[in-house]
Design a protein around this motif. Sequence first.
Motif, mmCIF file in Angstrom:
data_model
loop_
_atom_site.group_PDB
_atom_site.id
_atom_site.type_symbol
_atom_site.label_atom_id
_atom_site.label_comp_id
_atom_site.label_asym_id
_atom_site.label_seq_id
_atom_site.Cartn_x
_atom_site.Cartn_y
_atom_site.Cartn_z
ATOM 1 N N PRO A 1 3.002 -51.016 -5.372
ATOM 2 C CA PRO A 1 4.435 -51.234 -5.566
ATOM 3 C C PRO A 1 5.254 -50.348 -4.637
ATOM 4 O O PRO A 1 4.768 -49.318 -4.162
ATOM 5 C CB PRO A 1 4.673 -50.882 -7.031
ATOM 6 C CG PRO A 1 3.499 -50.103 -7.457
ATOM 7 C CD PRO A 1 2.364 -50.422 -6.550
ATOM 8 N N ILE B 1 0.370 -59.056 -8.123
ATOM 9 C CA ILE B 1 0.594 -59.304 -6.705
ATOM 10 C C ILE B 1 -0.541 -58.705 -5.874
ATOM 11 O O ILE B 1 -0.853 -59.187 -4.800
ATOM 12 C CB ILE B 1 1.963 -58.733 -6.244
ATOM 13 C CG1 ILE B 1 3.097 -59.278 -7.111
ATOM 14 C CG2 ILE B 1 2.227 -59.022 -4.770
ATOM 15 C CD1 ILE B 1 3.269 -60.764 -7.082
ATOM 16 N N LEU C 1 6.937 -52.811 -15.105
ATOM 17 C CA LEU C 1 7.124 -53.842 -14.085
ATOM 18 C C LEU C 1 6.397 -53.477 -12.795
ATOM 19 O O LEU C 1 5.761 -54.326 -12.165
ATOM 20 C CB LEU C 1 8.614 -54.051 -13.815
ATOM 21 C CG LEU C 1 8.949 -55.242 -12.937
ATOM 22 C CD1 LEU C 1 8.583 -56.545 -13.629
ATOM 23 C CD2 LEU C 1 10.419 -55.236 -12.564
ATOM 24 N N LEU C 2 6.454 -52.210 -12.424
ATOM 25 C CA LEU C 2 5.710 -51.759 -11.240
ATOM 26 C C LEU C 2 4.210 -51.971 -11.434
ATOM 27 O O LEU C 2 3.503 -52.388 -10.501
ATOM 28 C CB LEU C 2 6.011 -50.289 -10.956
ATOM 29 C CG LEU C 2 7.440 -49.963 -10.501
ATOM 30 C CD1 LEU C 2 7.672 -48.454 -10.535
ATOM 31 C CD2 LEU C 2 7.737 -50.529 -9.131
ATOM 32 N N HIS D 1 3.415 -55.675 -11.150
ATOM 33 C CA HIS D 1 3.458 -56.021 -9.722
ATOM 34 C C HIS D 1 2.134 -55.656 -9.043
ATOM 35 O O HIS D 1 1.551 -56.462 -8.319
ATOM 36 C CB HIS D 1 4.617 -55.313 -9.041
ATOM 37 C CG HIS D 1 4.612 -55.449 -7.559
ATOM 38 N ND1 HIS D 1 5.074 -56.567 -6.920
ATOM 39 C CD2 HIS D 1 4.180 -54.616 -6.592
ATOM 40 C CE1 HIS D 1 4.930 -56.419 -5.618
ATOM 41 N NE2 HIS D 1 4.388 -55.242 -5.399
ATOM 42 N N GLU D 2 1.683 -54.453 -9.299
ATOM 43 C CA GLU D 2 0.437 -53.980 -8.693
ATOM 44 C C GLU D 2 -0.745 -54.842 -9.115
ATOM 45 O O GLU D 2 -1.575 -55.227 -8.293
ATOM 46 C CB GLU D 2 0.212 -52.520 -9.097
ATOM 47 C CG GLU D 2 -0.900 -51.830 -8.381
ATOM 48 C CD GLU D 2 -0.892 -50.340 -8.665
ATOM 49 O OE1 GLU D 2 -1.051 -49.572 -7.704
ATOM 50 O OE2 GLU D 2 -0.716 -49.946 -9.838
ATOM 51 N N HIS E 1 10.348 -60.476 -12.668
ATOM 52 C CA HIS E 1 10.914 -59.589 -11.660
ATOM 53 C C HIS E 1 9.834 -58.890 -10.832
ATOM 54 O O HIS E 1 10.140 -58.333 -9.770
ATOM 55 C CB HIS E 1 11.831 -58.545 -12.306
ATOM 56 C CG HIS E 1 13.135 -59.129 -12.758
ATOM 57 N ND1 HIS E 1 13.515 -59.147 -14.071
ATOM 58 C CD2 HIS E 1 14.135 -59.730 -12.073
ATOM 59 C CE1 HIS E 1 14.702 -59.729 -14.174
ATOM 60 N NE2 HIS E 1 15.095 -60.098 -12.975
ATOM 61 N N ALA E 2 8.595 -58.931 -11.267
ATOM 62 C CA ALA E 2 7.505 -58.359 -10.463
ATOM 63 C C ALA E 2 7.437 -59.034 -9.102
ATOM 64 O O ALA E 2 7.102 -58.395 -8.096
ATOM 65 C CB ALA E 2 6.172 -58.491 -11.196
ATOM 66 N N LEU E 3 7.780 -60.304 -9.041
ATOM 67 C CA LEU E 3 7.786 -61.034 -7.774
ATOM 68 C C LEU E 3 8.896 -60.534 -6.848
ATOM 69 O O LEU E 3 8.750 -60.579 -5.624
ATOM 70 C CB LEU E 3 7.951 -62.538 -8.017
ATOM 71 C CG LEU E 3 6.842 -63.194 -8.844
ATOM 72 C CD1 LEU E 3 7.195 -64.652 -9.142
ATOM 73 C CD2 LEU E 3 5.511 -63.099 -8.127
ATOM 74 N N ASP E 4 9.996 -60.067 -7.422
ATOM 75 C CA ASP E 4 11.107 -59.558 -6.611
ATOM 76 C C ASP E 4 10.758 -58.258 -5.895
ATOM 77 O O ASP E 4 11.451 -57.869 -4.951
ATOM 78 C CB ASP E 4 12.347 -59.332 -7.486
ATOM 79 C CG ASP E 4 12.903 -60.623 -8.057
ATOM 80 O OD1 ASP E 4 12.967 -61.621 -7.307
ATOM 81 O OD2 ASP E 4 13.269 -60.635 -9.246
ATOM 82 N N LEU E 5 9.700 -57.590 -6.332
ATOM 83 C CA LEU E 5 9.293 -56.327 -5.718
ATOM 84 C C LEU E 5 8.424 -56.526 -4.480
ATOM 85 O O LEU E 5 8.207 -55.576 -3.715
ATOM 86 C CB LEU E 5 8.539 -55.465 -6.733
ATOM 87 C CG LEU E 5 9.274 -55.151 -8.036
ATOM 88 C CD1 LEU E 5 8.378 -54.305 -8.941
ATOM 89 C CD2 LEU E 5 10.596 -54.473 -7.784
ATOM 90 N N ALA E 6 7.946 -57.753 -4.268
ATOM 91 C CA ALA E 6 7.039 -58.023 -3.152
ATOM 92 C C ALA E 6 7.710 -57.736 -1.812
ATOM 93 O O ALA E 6 8.883 -58.066 -1.608
ATOM 94 C CB ALA E 6 6.571 -59.475 -3.200
#
Length: 161
Positions: free
Chosen positions: A111, A107, A99-100, A103-104, A53-58
């Motif tokens: 975030p 990605i 998850l944030l 993502h940081e 789900h980290a990709l969904d935050l992009a």
Amino acid sequence: MSAAPVLVLAFGNPGRGDDALGPMLADRLEDWLAAQGRDDVEVIVDFQLNIEHALDLADRERVLFVDARASGENGARLDAISARADASYSTHAVSPQGLLAVHEQVIGETPPQAELLSLRGHSFELGDPLSLAARQALEAGWSGLLGWLDAATCSRTTATV
């Protein structure tokens, strides 16, 4: 196709009583967004947060995580959250803060601004029906969600003017 600037990521198990609160609120939101003709908000529903789900935050500006909680006061609660590395990324379920942080790290971008809307549940056993307190939390959560959505999209409109 670019990502909607606002994401609502709801999670919970509909087969476990009050754990269904996140998906139930997300279903209601999807119906409301469709009736409003809105395409600036994306809704994702899953049983639990996963590292993917980290990709969904992009490319998002705001994200709202929605989940049931098993303790604390009755009703709904909205809390600002930020990236915080924890060991949850190595487990079967990741925390919103974890998850944030993933993502940081993965990605390589800051975030999005994030909040957690938690709805107080009482009964989480397999096959349990939704409790009366959870039904009340669902209504409080709906009001909180609409308020959050208004603020999230209003700040976007103000920022782009």
